[in-house]
Design an enzyme around this catalytic site. Structure first.
Site, PDB file in Angstrom:
ATOM      1  N   GLY A  36      60.819   6.287  -8.252  1.00 37.34           N
ATOM      2  CA  GLY A  36      60.234   6.605  -6.943  1.00 37.34           C
ATOM      3  C   GLY A  36      60.214   5.377  -6.050  1.00 37.34           C
ATOM      4  N   HIS A  37      59.742   4.244  -6.591  1.00 33.94           N
ATOM      5  CA  HIS A  37      59.703   3.005  -5.795  1.00 33.94           C
ATOM      6  C   HIS A  37      61.121   2.594  -5.400  1.00 33.94           C
ATOM      7  CE1 HIS A  37      55.918   2.285  -8.338  1.00 33.94           C
ATOM      8  NE2 HIS A  37      55.486   2.401  -7.102  1.00 33.94           N
TER       9      HIS A  37
END
Ligand code: PAF
Length: 283
Positions: A36-37
């Site tokens: 996600g990051h």
């Protein structure tokens, strides 16, 4: 990739980048980097030539009984992931550098922080708004990418940026999900195999809400109740909240109007692990 720990040094690097007409993109994290990051970094790279990734487990956004001290801090692995993702500067300050002795200023946003996550976690969004403002001042970005996964946080940050006349473009990155539908999160590592399996009810609940609104069912309060029942009847799971807000104002809504956009906000426990999720739904 350069690793910076001193706020003053980061600030003078950012200032030089600006003088050299570099477009700075910031991605703020608390570390324990995951897919996600990395998707936020990728999105930032589409607009900005220089990417600053921040890693700071911000103590002021954790409540007294929350997981500040257990929060995962795999720094070496984070450095390797950031480097491989093409991050230019990794800003990882110490708590004392951010909140030195005699520190006493906070940024507080009102209405949008009173409902759902803000109601359940008093002062959480004050901590978020304060650290995000500080990191904006330290990294001096032109653009900042935040994940839709923390939709209410994103709404708070947009409010702060607009209300305090910050010249920063906030970009929303879509939620990254595992194949099961579970949204990726640093806290997923706390889940046992059984809890992870049970947690997929959150995504199923979103599917149920979308289907009901599409019928069309305008009683959003009733749909939220159905979702809470679905979660509470899943072994090991307990709903913390489920409800709809107006996507534009974040005011809670009980009855839908055709054509309007709403945000379904959800929080639940799988075992002792608290998870949040959300979805934008048009009536
Ligand atoms: O979303 C997070 O990881 C944090 O709330 C943030 C935005 C980095 C502020 O500490």
């Amino acid at each position: 990739m350069q690793i910076i720990t001193e706020p003053g040094q980061m600030q003078s690097i950012a200032e030089k980048l600006r003088l050299n007409r570099q477009c700075i993109g910031v991605v703020m994290t608390m570390g324990a980097l995951h897919e996600g990051h990395l998707s936020l970094v990728k999105l930032a790279q589409q607009t900005a030539g220089t990417i600053i990734l921040t890693i700071f487990v911000n103590p002021t956004q954790f409540g007294v009984n929350e997981d500040l001290h257990q929060y995962p801090r795999p720094f070496e692995n984070d450095v390797a992931l950031a480097k491989a993702a093409g991050v230019d500067f990794l800003f990882a300050p110490e708590a004392e550098g951010i909140y030195p002795e005699h520190y006493q200023t906070t940024v507080a946003c009102s209405e949008v922080t009173k409902v759902f996550e803000g109601e359940k976690r008093p002062d959480h969004f004050k901590g978020v708004a304060t650290i995000v403002t500080k990191l904006f001042n330290i990294t001096k970005p032109h653009i900042a990418v935040f994940g839709e996964k923390d939709a209410q946080q994103l709404a708070v940050i947009r409010r702060v940026v607009q209300d305090l006349n910050m010249d920063i473009k906030v970009i929303e990155a879509p939620i990254v999900r595992e194949q099961s539908g579970l949204a990726v999160s640093s806290r997923n590592i706390y889940l046992s195999i059984e809890e992870r399996d049970a947690a997929t009810i959150l995504y199923k609940a979103i599917g149920h809400a979308k289907k009901r609104v599409a019928e069309p069912e305008y009683n959003l309060a009733a749909i939220a109740e159905e979702i809470e029942e679905m979660i509470n009847s899943t072994p090991g799971c307990r709903s913390d909240y489920a409800g709809f807000v107006d996507e534009a104002t974040y005011e809670p809504v009980e009855t839908a109007e055709t054509g309007k956009e709403y945000r379904l906000l959800l929080a639940m426990y799988s075992g002792t692990v608290r998870l949040i999720d959300n979805a934008k739904i048009r009536a």
